[in-house]
Enzyme design. Structure first.
Site, mmCIF file in Angstrom:
data_model
loop_
_atom_site.group_PDB
_atom_site.id
_atom_site.type_symbol
_atom_site.label_atom_id
_atom_site.label_comp_id
_atom_site.label_asym_id
_atom_site.label_seq_id
_atom_site.Cartn_x
_atom_site.Cartn_y
_atom_site.Cartn_z
ATOM 1 N N TYR A 17 10.097 1.495 13.289
ATOM 2 C CA TYR A 17 9.229 -0.291 13.549
ATOM 3 C C TYR A 17 9.737 -1.439 14.645
ATOM 4 O O TYR A 17 11.477 -1.265 14.576
ATOM 5 C CB TYR A 17 8.757 -1.022 12.028
ATOM 6 C CG TYR A 17 8.266 -0.228 11.177
ATOM 7 C CD1 TYR A 17 7.640 1.183 11.139
ATOM 8 C CD2 TYR A 17 8.205 -0.451 9.783
ATOM 9 C CE1 TYR A 17 6.692 1.283 10.806
ATOM 10 C CE2 TYR A 17 7.002 0.021 8.984
ATOM 11 C CZ TYR A 17 6.369 1.253 9.809
ATOM 12 O OH TYR A 17 6.159 1.534 8.737
ATOM 13 N N PRO B 77 -3.036 -0.189 2.955
ATOM 14 C CA PRO B 77 -3.956 -0.787 1.785
ATOM 15 C C PRO B 77 -4.911 -1.238 1.386
ATOM 16 O O PRO B 77 -6.162 -1.313 0.671
ATOM 17 C CB PRO B 77 -3.039 -1.007 0.899
ATOM 18 C CG PRO B 77 -1.738 -1.078 1.480
ATOM 19 C CD PRO B 77 -1.812 -0.589 2.807
ATOM 20 N N THR C 135 -10.681 -5.575 4.361
ATOM 21 C CA THR C 135 -11.176 -6.690 6.172
ATOM 22 C C THR C 135 -12.798 -6.870 6.792
ATOM 23 O O THR C 135 -12.427 -7.628 6.652
ATOM 24 C CB THR C 135 -9.892 -6.917 6.605
ATOM 25 O OG1 THR C 135 -9.517 -5.831 7.279
ATOM 26 C CG2 THR C 135 -8.316 -7.424 5.603
HETATM 27 N N1 LIG Z 1 4.627 5.569 6.318
HETATM 28 C C1 LIG Z 1 3.584 5.557 7.295
HETATM 29 O O1 LIG Z 1 3.550 6.895 8.450
HETATM 30 C C2 LIG Z 1 3.420 4.136 7.943
HETATM 31 C C3 LIG Z 1 1.991 3.954 8.104
HETATM 32 C C4 LIG Z 1 1.504 2.589 8.816
HETATM 33 C C5 LIG Z 1 2.147 0.887 7.558
HETATM 34 N N2 LIG Z 1 2.897 1.930 6.499
HETATM 35 C C6 LIG Z 1 3.662 1.148 6.338
HETATM 36 O O2 LIG Z 1 2.200 0.635 5.418
HETATM 37 C C7 LIG Z 1 2.267 -1.370 4.939
HETATM 38 C C8 LIG Z 1 1.123 -1.416 5.482
HETATM 39 O O3 LIG Z 1 0.411 -0.386 6.163
HETATM 40 P P1 LIG Z 1 -0.558 -1.148 7.332
HETATM 41 O O4 LIG Z 1 -0.085 -2.657 7.594
HETATM 42 O O5 LIG Z 1 -0.648 -1.027 8.579
HETATM 43 O O6 LIG Z 1 -1.901 -2.078 6.983
HETATM 44 P P2 LIG Z 1 -2.585 -2.762 5.582
HETATM 45 O O7 LIG Z 1 -1.578 -3.566 4.906
HETATM 46 O O8 LIG Z 1 -3.338 -2.065 4.917
HETATM 47 O O9 LIG Z 1 -3.507 -3.550 6.806
HETATM 48 C C9 LIG Z 1 -2.656 -4.640 7.778
HETATM 49 C C10 LIG Z 1 -3.409 -5.350 8.547
HETATM 50 O O10 LIG Z 1 -4.708 -6.214 7.640
HETATM 51 C C11 LIG Z 1 -4.280 -7.552 7.472
HETATM 52 N N3 LIG Z 1 -4.842 -7.878 7.002
HETATM 53 C C12 LIG Z 1 -3.868 -8.571 5.475
HETATM 54 N N4 LIG Z 1 -4.444 -9.259 4.221
HETATM 55 C C13 LIG Z 1 -4.757 -9.832 5.038
HETATM 56 C C14 LIG Z 1 -5.790 -10.305 4.340
HETATM 57 N N5 LIG Z 1 -5.790 -10.865 2.526
HETATM 58 N N6 LIG Z 1 -6.879 -10.811 4.692
HETATM 59 C C15 LIG Z 1 -7.358 -10.550 6.351
HETATM 60 N N7 LIG Z 1 -6.245 -9.690 6.865
HETATM 61 C C16 LIG Z 1 -5.792 -9.362 5.403
HETATM 62 C C17 LIG Z 1 -3.743 -8.035 8.651
HETATM 63 O O11 LIG Z 1 -3.563 -8.963 9.135
HETATM 64 P P3 LIG Z 1 -3.117 -9.862 9.231
HETATM 65 O O12 LIG Z 1 -1.135 -9.876 10.117
HETATM 66 O O13 LIG Z 1 -3.382 -11.079 10.489
HETATM 67 O O14 LIG Z 1 -2.850 -10.666 8.058
HETATM 68 C C18 LIG Z 1 -3.412 -6.389 9.030
HETATM 69 O O15 LIG Z 1 -4.074 -6.474 10.736
HETATM 70 C C19 LIG Z 1 2.729 -1.138 6.668
HETATM 71 O O16 LIG Z 1 3.201 -2.554 6.723
HETATM 72 C C20 LIG Z 1 4.459 -0.342 6.968
HETATM 73 O O17 LIG Z 1 4.975 -0.888 5.988
HETATM 74 C C21 LIG Z 1 3.450 3.262 6.811
#
Ligand SMILES: NC(=O)c1ccc[n+]([C@@H]2O[C@H](COP(=O)([O-])OP(=O)(O)OC[C@H]3O[C@@H](n4cnc5c(N)ncnc54)[C@H](OP(=O)(O)O)[C@@H]3O)[C@@H](O)[C@H]2O)c1
Length: 278
Positions: free
Chosen positions: A60, A205, A210
């Protein structure tokens, strides 16, 4: 009606964490408006709100994400688990698995340095590299465990077969696969984790929730509970399984607070069933 506020999950028999974690990926890199003090403040706010499990990765922002967490939180409060990952490189928009044992060792050593840790509590293989024998990849992590540099090993984006194969080499305590209310392709992996007491850490998750539509079941339950669709998606995950440890990611303090509050949202058996049927 049950809320899951304050409930915990024990990973690998000795890492007890609150069941709503935090994904740090979006605290560095993009968006461009996110400056260092804001990112640091969000990481600290997560801890203030009770988060004890934070997920990051060496890839990252080329390691800067790990540096940021150390800058914001070191010395880490007692009980704080910073889980990191190695074994995948990020070039522009491309993600490429890289599981050569010597590379995994180098990356774990660099993560230790950036996170300012003597031992990484949970080191996850970001992807299995199809070009390297699995025994070499997991074997490298096993050696790091033997040397005391890694406490527990987890995997990411694996099938049940790969997971079972890896378990023959060392104990696997967690799996991080994409999973959410509208994408349950990893259901068989989740069920395997439940049977084996392995933590299941769903990535992505909340993002699909959203985009919930006006008339869909997520929005209907959210309206009834006076909550947001994102909160409903998170509380559904928490109710789905006691081994579930969601790591919602955000670059917004308001979204962070909204997401953490999802743990105290009551969900009835009827609402759970209705959401599960979507
Ligand atoms: N193992 C893997 O291959 C892999 C791949 C991807 C990610 N990850 C891990 O998983 C974590 C979560 O994944 P992710 O960030 O891709 O997906 P996520 O947590 O499902 O979604 C994040 C997105 O949703 C928005 N969001 C979050 N809370 C919100 C709310 N309450 N209201 C409206 N929009 C909201 C965020 O925008 P805003 O910033 O505007 O809130 C962002 O665009 C990452 O931080 C990382 O640590 C792992």
């Amino acid at each position: 009606m049950r809320t899951l506020e304050g409930t915990t999950l024990t990973i690998g028999g000795d890492l007890t964490v609150h069941r709503l974690g935090f994904g740090a990926m979006r605290l560095t890199g993009e968006p461009a408006w996110l400056d260092r003090p804001t990112s640091i403040a969000i990481a600290r706010r997560a801890v203030e709100l009770g988060v004890t499990f934070i997920d990051t990765a060496d890839a990252y922002d080329l390691g800067d994400n790990e540096k940021l967490l150390a800058e914001a939180l070191h010395p880490y409060p007692p009980g704080m688990v910073i889980a990191t990952k190695g074994g995948q490189i990020n070039i522009g928009r491309e993600w490429i698995p890289l599981g050569r044992p010597e590379y995994l060792r180098q990356q774990a050593e660099l993560s230790l340095r950036r996170l300012r840790l003597d031992r990484i509590d949970l080191y996850q293989l970001h992807r299995i590299d199809p070009l390297v024998p699995l025994v070499d990849q997991i074997g490298a992590l096993r050696r790091l465990q033997d040397e005391g540099k890694v406490r527990h090993v987890g995997l990411s984006e694996v099938t049940v077969e790969q997971l079972a194969e890896a378990e023959k080499i060392t104990e696997i305590v967690s799996v991080q696969n994409r999973y959410n209310l509208t994408d349950r392709a990893s259901e068989d992996v989740l069920e395997y984790c439940e049977r084996r007491g392995i933590a299941f850490i769903p990535w992505l998750p909340v993002a699909p929730a959203t985009k919930a539509g006006i008339a869909d079941p997520i929005t209907a339950v959210a309206d009834r509970l006076g909550a947001t669709s994102t909160q409903v998606a998170l509380t559904w995950l928490l109710h789905r399984s006691p081994v579930m440890l969601p790591i919602p990611g955000t670059s917004s303090r308001a979204h962070l607070e909204e997401n953490i509050a999802a743990a105290s949202l009551p969900l009835s058996a009827d609402d759970f069933a209705q959401l599960s049927a979507t």
